[in-house]
Design an enzyme around this catalytic site. Structure first.
Site, PDB file in Angstrom:
ATOM      1  N   LEU A   1       1.885  -0.518  -1.163  1.00 19.42           N
ATOM      2  CA  LEU A   1       2.353   0.640  -0.699  1.00 19.42           C
ATOM      3  C   LEU A   1       1.347   1.687  -0.131  1.00 19.42           C
ATOM      4  O   LEU A   1       1.540   2.400   0.460  1.00 19.42           O
ATOM      5  CB  LEU A   1       2.824   1.330  -2.067  1.00 19.42           C
ATOM      6  CG  LEU A   1       4.411   0.547  -2.308  1.00 19.42           C
ATOM      7  CD1 LEU A   1       4.724   0.998  -3.705  1.00 19.42           C
ATOM      8  CD2 LEU A   1       5.452   0.766  -1.230  1.00 19.42           C
ATOM      9  N   TYR A   2       0.137   1.639  -0.690  1.00 21.05           N
ATOM     10  CA  TYR A   2      -0.909   2.469  -0.170  1.00 21.05           C
ATOM     11  C   TYR A   2      -1.426   2.338   1.109  1.00 21.05           C
ATOM     12  O   TYR A   2      -1.028   3.137   2.243  1.00 21.05           O
ATOM     13  CB  TYR A   2      -2.162   2.347  -1.302  1.00 21.05           C
ATOM     14  CG  TYR A   2      -3.357   3.181  -0.529  1.00 21.05           C
ATOM     15  CD1 TYR A   2      -3.325   4.592  -0.605  1.00 21.05           C
ATOM     16  CD2 TYR A   2      -4.424   2.636  -0.074  1.00 21.05           C
ATOM     17  CE1 TYR A   2      -4.513   5.501   0.042  1.00 21.05           C
ATOM     18  CE2 TYR A   2      -5.564   3.415   0.312  1.00 21.05           C
ATOM     19  CZ  TYR A   2      -5.670   4.636   0.455  1.00 21.05           C
ATOM     20  OH  TYR A   2      -6.534   5.403   1.092  1.00 21.05           O
ATOM     21  N   CYS A   3      -1.249   1.054   1.326  1.00 21.64           N
ATOM     22  CA  CYS A   3      -1.867   0.436   2.751  1.00 21.64           C
ATOM     23  C   CYS A   3      -0.706   0.657   3.852  1.00 21.64           C
ATOM     24  O   CYS A   3      -0.862   1.328   4.919  1.00 21.64           O
ATOM     25  CB  CYS A   3      -2.104  -0.932   2.758  1.00 21.64           C
ATOM     26  SG  CYS A   3      -3.635  -1.314   1.842  1.00 21.64           S
TER      27      CYS A   3
END
Length: 324
Positions: free
Chosen positions: A139-141
């Site tokens: 999700l961060y990427c």
């Protein structure tokens, strides 16, 4: 006197950026969503502007009369709910873009990351043409990729947007990476995934800030730039020296990559399904960032911005080893 508006000014990169801008003679305002944030940006030398990334009106007020808006704020945790990542990285970025347009800001500099290209495979000698991965399972990427796409699409109509991507930012003031590493070693949780002998690019905090300032002041910048400390180093050597600045030695304990990936996926699944408190002991993002080779070509920043890292790794390590 040039005027800047900074989001994320109470954080690691944003705080260092404020100090650099003030030292260079800029007038700086910084978004402050709490009294604590207001105190932090004031100490750094900026005038606090109350608001948060959800409030376009407050963002536009803070950005009023600014020559450049630096968007440093992001949701950077390795674990969280999808809506938290979308709100902090995607919606927040779009709100900053809208605020720039309302305030008539001519340039926006966005803090990006190589993680926006990360989807579980090594990143070897990547450059600005490497595709973004909004489809990443991290999700961060994925949300950092979405945010950068929004910034790129916003370029034009009186607003010049530039993305600066440092890789693995480190140095004095880091309250995330180094403290977490030291804690993991002291608690006996640290393992070298796959031996840790792959190569990695790194970016000392002052070098990251230098790249941001160059992007803000360049006459005709391109859409995006990588900045690092220069040639890559062996991950294991760098992390060992980094932690060693705090008087900690990392034991020679390893974990096979396949095992690390399996445990990370299983842990993430358990935490989501069972809604367990806190964070999983390991996440796939953590495995990717620590176990995959990541080397970056900075020739575009060198050729177009005149970027040269002003601080060597040796100087940075010495600064970390010195008492505050």
């Amino acid at each position: 006197m040039a005027v800047a508006f900074v989001t994320g000014g109470s954080g690691f990169v944003g705080g260092a950026l404020i100090r650099r801008l003030v030292a260079d003679g800029w007038q700086v305002r910084a978004l402050a969503r709490s009294e604590r944030s207001a105190r932090a940006v004031t100490v750094a030398g900026a005038e606090p502007a109350a608001g948060d990334l959800d409030q376009v009106d407050a963002l536009a007020t803070g950005a009023g009369s600014a020559d450049v808006v630096f968007h440093c704020a992001a949701f950077v945790k390795q674990w969280g709910r999808r809506e938290e990542y979308l709100r902090g990285n995607v919606t927040g970025t779009r709100n900053v873009i809208e605020a720039c347009r309302r305030a008539g800001v001519p340039r926006m500099v966005h803090v990006g990351t190589e993680a926006a290209m990360l989807a579980g495979e090594p990143l070897i000698d990547i450059n600005e043409d490497t595709p973004l991965r909004p489809d990443s399972k991290s999700l961060y990427c994925s949300t950092k990729a979405m945010a950068e796409l929004a910034v790129r699409e916003a370029n034009g109509g009186g607003l010049r947007t530039v993305v600066v991507r440092p890789r693995l930012v480190w140095g004095p003031g880091d309250a995330t990476i180094l403290p977490a590493l030291v804690e993991a070693v002291r608690e006996g949780r640290f393992r070298w995934i796959g031996g840790g002998r792959h190569l990695t690019s790194t970016t000392y905090i002052d070098n990251a800030v230098h790249g941001l300032v160059l992007a803000a002041t360049a006459r005709d910048p391109g859409p995006s730039y990588f900045v690092t400390d220069g040639p890559p180093v062996v991950f294991r050597d760098f992390i060992g020296e980094l932690v060693g600045t705090q008087g900690v030695t990392i034991p020679d304990r390893g974990l096979p990559p396949a095992v690390a990936r399996f445990v990370a996926v299983a842990a993430e699944g358990a935490w989501r399904v069972l809604r367990l408190p806190g964070e999983p002991p390991i996440t796939r993002t953590a495995v990717w960032l620590s176990a995959l080779e990541c080397t970056v070509d900075i020739s575009r920043a060198t050729n177009e911005l005149g970027y040269r890292p002003p601080v060597t790794r040796e100087q940075g390590m010495a600064a970390l080893s010195s008492p505050p």
